[in-house]
Design a protein around this motif. Structure first.
Motif, PDB file in Angstrom:
ATOM      1  N   GLY A  99       0.841  -1.189   0.000  1.00 59.05           N
ATOM      2  CA  GLY A  99       0.000   0.000   0.000  1.00 59.05           C
ATOM      3  C   GLY A  99       0.878   1.242   0.000  1.00 59.05           C
ATOM      4  N   MET A 100       0.458   2.251  -0.729  1.00 58.78           N
ATOM      5  CA  MET A 100       1.273   3.460  -0.871  1.00 58.78           C
ATOM      6  C   MET A 100       1.454   4.191   0.458  1.00 58.78           C
ATOM      7  SD  MET A 100      -0.090   4.907  -4.513  1.00 58.78           S
ATOM      8  CE  MET A 100       1.017   6.301  -4.498  1.00 58.78           C
ATOM      9  N   VAL A 101       0.416   4.200   1.269  1.00 53.25           N
ATOM     10  CA  VAL A 101       0.472   4.951   2.519  1.00 53.25           C
ATOM     11  C   VAL A 101       0.802   4.044   3.703  1.00 53.25           C
ATOM     12  CG1 VAL A 101      -0.851   6.384   4.119  1.00 53.25           C
ATOM     13  CG2 VAL A 101      -1.135   6.689   1.659  1.00 53.25           C
ATOM     14  N   ASP A 102       0.083   2.911   3.802  1.00 53.08           N
ATOM     15  CA  ASP A 102       0.238   2.058   4.990  1.00 53.08           C
ATOM     16  C   ASP A 102       1.358   1.037   4.877  1.00 53.08           C
ATOM     17  OD1 ASP A 102      -0.813   0.123   3.294  1.00 53.08           O
ATOM     18  OD2 ASP A 102      -2.717  -0.035   4.361  1.00 53.08           O
ATOM     19  N   LYS A 103       1.904   0.858   3.673  1.00 55.23           N
ATOM     20  CA  LYS A 103       3.003  -0.089   3.422  1.00 55.23           C
ATOM     21  C   LYS A 103       2.654  -1.518   3.858  1.00 55.23           C
ATOM     22  CE  LYS A 103       5.918   3.161   2.081  1.00 55.23           C
ATOM     23  NZ  LYS A 103       5.169   4.007   1.200  1.00 55.23           N
ATOM     24  N   LYS A 104       1.378  -1.883   3.700  1.00 53.87           N
ATOM     25  CA  LYS A 104       0.944  -3.245   4.010  1.00 53.87           C
ATOM     26  C   LYS A 104       1.002  -4.087   2.748  1.00 53.87           C
ATOM     27  CE  LYS A 104      -1.674  -2.171   8.102  1.00 53.87           C
ATOM     28  NZ  LYS A 104      -2.950  -2.260   8.793  1.00 53.87           N
ATOM     29  N   PHE A 105       1.469  -5.314   2.913  1.00 54.80           N
ATOM     30  CA  PHE A 105       1.743  -6.185   1.779  1.00 54.80           C
ATOM     31  C   PHE A 105       0.485  -6.853   1.235  1.00 54.80           C
ATOM     32  CE2 PHE A 105       2.904 -10.363   0.021  1.00 54.80           C
ATOM     33  CZ  PHE A 105       3.775  -9.960  -0.975  1.00 54.80           C
ATOM     34  N   ALA A 106       0.229  -6.634  -0.043  1.00 50.73           N
ATOM     35  CA  ALA A 106      -0.767  -7.369  -0.829  1.00 50.73           C
ATOM     36  C   ALA A 106      -2.168  -7.411  -0.214  1.00 50.73           C
ATOM     37  CB  ALA A 106      -0.263  -8.782  -1.110  1.00 50.73           C
ATOM     38  N   LEU A 107      -2.606  -6.319   0.403  1.00 52.70           N
ATOM     39  CA  LEU A 107      -3.969  -6.284   0.949  1.00 52.70           C
ATOM     40  C   LEU A 107      -4.995  -5.921  -0.118  1.00 52.70           C
ATOM     41  CD1 LEU A 107      -3.687  -4.727   4.512  1.00 52.70           C
ATOM     42  CD2 LEU A 107      -4.035  -7.109   3.868  1.00 52.70           C
TER      43      LEU A 107
ATOM     44  N   ASN B 293      14.073 -11.589   1.918  1.00 51.76           N
ATOM     45  CA  ASN B 293      15.050 -10.627   2.447  1.00 51.76           C
ATOM     46  C   ASN B 293      15.020  -9.312   1.686  1.00 51.76           C
ATOM     47  OD1 ASN B 293      15.995 -12.259   4.525  1.00 51.76           O
ATOM     48  ND2 ASN B 293      17.606 -13.158   3.252  1.00 51.76           N
ATOM     49  N   GLU B 294      14.829  -9.387   0.381  1.00 48.24           N
ATOM     50  CA  GLU B 294      14.764  -8.154  -0.418  1.00 48.24           C
ATOM     51  C   GLU B 294      13.529  -7.326  -0.056  1.00 48.24           C
ATOM     52  OE1 GLU B 294      16.936  -6.722  -2.466  1.00 48.24           O
ATOM     53  OE2 GLU B 294      18.373  -8.360  -2.248  1.00 48.24           O
ATOM     54  N   LEU B 295      12.398  -7.993   0.173  1.00 51.03           N
ATOM     55  CA  LEU B 295      11.195  -7.265   0.572  1.00 51.03           C
ATOM     56  C   LEU B 295      11.369  -6.655   1.955  1.00 51.03           C
ATOM     57  CD1 LEU B 295      10.130  -8.919  -1.908  1.00 51.03           C
ATOM     58  CD2 LEU B 295       7.919  -8.815  -0.792  1.00 51.03           C
ATOM     59  N   LYS B 296      12.023  -7.394   2.843  1.00 51.72           N
ATOM     60  CA  LYS B 296      12.297  -6.865   4.187  1.00 51.72           C
ATOM     61  C   LYS B 296      13.213  -5.643   4.094  1.00 51.72           C
ATOM     62  CE  LYS B 296      13.939  -8.253   8.741  1.00 51.72           C
ATOM     63  NZ  LYS B 296      14.402  -9.381   9.557  1.00 51.72           N
ATOM     64  N   ASN B 297      14.252  -5.727   3.280  1.00 49.82           N
ATOM     65  CA  ASN B 297      15.156  -4.587   3.107  1.00 49.82           C
ATOM     66  C   ASN B 297      14.432  -3.377   2.531  1.00 49.82           C
ATOM     67  OD1 ASN B 297      17.416  -5.878   4.155  1.00 49.82           O
ATOM     68  ND2 ASN B 297      18.023  -6.701   2.172  1.00 49.82           N
ATOM     69  N   TRP B 298      13.487  -3.619   1.641  1.00 49.41           N
ATOM     70  CA  TRP B 298      12.703  -2.516   1.071  1.00 49.41           C
ATOM     71  C   TRP B 298      11.943  -1.806   2.193  1.00 49.41           C
ATOM     72  CZ3 TRP B 298       7.583  -1.146   0.916  1.00 49.41           C
ATOM     73  CH2 TRP B 298       7.248  -0.112   0.032  1.00 49.41           C
ATOM     74  N   MET B 299      11.324  -2.582   3.075  1.00 45.63           N
ATOM     75  CA  MET B 299      10.575  -1.971   4.184  1.00 45.63           C
ATOM     76  C   MET B 299      11.505  -1.217   5.131  1.00 45.63           C
ATOM     77  SD  MET B 299       7.549  -4.654   5.131  1.00 45.63           S
ATOM     78  CE  MET B 299       8.568  -6.132   5.149  1.00 45.63           C
ATOM     79  N   ILE B 300      12.693  -1.750   5.373  1.00 48.43           N
ATOM     80  CA  ILE B 300      13.669  -1.052   6.209  1.00 48.43           C
ATOM     81  C   ILE B 300      14.028   0.283   5.568  1.00 48.43           C
ATOM     82  CG2 ILE B 300      16.073  -1.106   7.009  1.00 48.43           C
ATOM     83  CD1 ILE B 300      15.655  -4.200   7.378  1.00 48.43           C
ATOM     84  N   ASN B 301      14.256   0.283   4.257  1.00 46.05           N
ATOM     85  CA  ASN B 301      14.576   1.517   3.540  1.00 46.05           C
ATOM     86  C   ASN B 301      13.425   2.510   3.532  1.00 46.05           C
ATOM     87  OD1 ASN B 301      17.215   0.752   2.924  1.00 46.05           O
ATOM     88  ND2 ASN B 301      16.599  -0.274   1.044  1.00 46.05           N
ATOM     89  N   GLN B 302      12.211   2.005   3.697  1.00 47.58           N
ATOM     90  CA  GLN B 302      11.030   2.871   3.782  1.00 47.58           C
ATOM     91  C   GLN B 302      10.810   3.373   5.206  1.00 47.58           C
ATOM     92  OE1 GLN B 302       9.028   3.796   1.016  1.00 47.58           O
ATOM     93  NE2 GLN B 302      10.833   2.929   0.028  1.00 47.58           N
TER      94      GLN B 302
ATOM     95  N   CYS C 237      10.026   1.661   7.892  1.00 48.82           N
ATOM     96  CA  CYS C 237       8.938   0.999   8.600  1.00 48.82           C
ATOM     97  C   CYS C 237       9.450   0.546   9.970  1.00 48.82           C
ATOM     98  CB  CYS C 237       8.445  -0.218   7.815  1.00 48.82           C
ATOM     99  SG  CYS C 237       7.700   0.202   6.222  1.00 48.82           S
ATOM    100  N   THR C 238       8.559   0.484  10.929  1.00 48.54           N
ATOM    101  CA  THR C 238       8.948   0.045  12.267  1.00 48.54           C
ATOM    102  C   THR C 238       9.228  -1.456  12.262  1.00 48.54           C
ATOM    103  OG1 THR C 238       6.692  -0.481  12.965  1.00 48.54           O
ATOM    104  CG2 THR C 238       7.459   1.806  13.317  1.00 48.54           C
ATOM    105  N   ALA C 239       9.972  -1.902  13.253  1.00 47.15           N
ATOM    106  CA  ALA C 239      10.273  -3.337  13.378  1.00 47.15           C
ATOM    107  C   ALA C 239       8.981  -4.131  13.542  1.00 47.15           C
ATOM    108  CB  ALA C 239      11.201  -3.580  14.561  1.00 47.15           C
ATOM    109  N   GLU C 240       8.026  -3.597  14.293  1.00 52.00           N
ATOM    110  CA  GLU C 240       6.744  -4.280  14.476  1.00 52.00           C
ATOM    111  C   GLU C 240       6.007  -4.425  13.147  1.00 52.00           C
ATOM    112  OE1 GLU C 240       2.532  -3.833  16.945  1.00 52.00           O
ATOM    113  OE2 GLU C 240       4.088  -2.311  17.185  1.00 52.00           O
TER     114      GLU C 240
END
Length: 80
Positions: free
Chosen positions: A12-20, A47-56, A58-61
Motif C-alpha cells: 500500500g502506498m500509505v500504509d506499506k501493508k503487503f498485498a492487501l 530478504n529483499e522485501l524486508k530490506n525494502w521496508m527497512i529503507n522505507q 517501517c517500524t520493526a513491528e
C-alpha cells in the motif's frame, strides 16, 4: 527492469501493508514469478522485501507483521 525495482508495487502506498488490495496481490504474484524466473530463492526474495521496508523506515513491528504475510503464499492470490 529488475524485479527488485518493482517491490513497492506490492505494498500500500500509505500504509506499506503487503498485498492487501487486489492490485497489490496481483503485483506480488507477478513479482514472485519474475524473481523465480531470474533464479531467486524464496529466502532471498523475502530478504529483499524486508530490506525494502527497512529503507522505507517501517517500524520493526510493522516489518514483522508484513513478513508473516510475505511468507504466507496465500497472500499472492487475489481470489481466495
Amino acid at each position: 527492469m529488475s524485479w527488485r525495482n518493482k517491490i513497492g508495487t506490492c505494498f500500500g502506498m500509505v500504509d506499506k501493508k503487503f498485498a492487501l488490495h487486489p492490485s497489490d496481490a496481483k503485483s506480488a504474484a507477478l513479482l514472485l514469478n519474475e524473481a523465480s524466473q531470474e533464479g531467486v530463492g524464496f529466502e532471498e526474495f523475502c530478504n529483499e522485501l524486508k530490506n525494502w521496508m527497512i529503507n522505507q523506515e517501517c517500524t520493526a513491528e510493522h516489518i514483522n507483521e508484513q513478513m508473516i504475510r510475505i511468507e504466507d503464499l496465500s497472500s499472492y492470490f487475489q481470489y481466495d
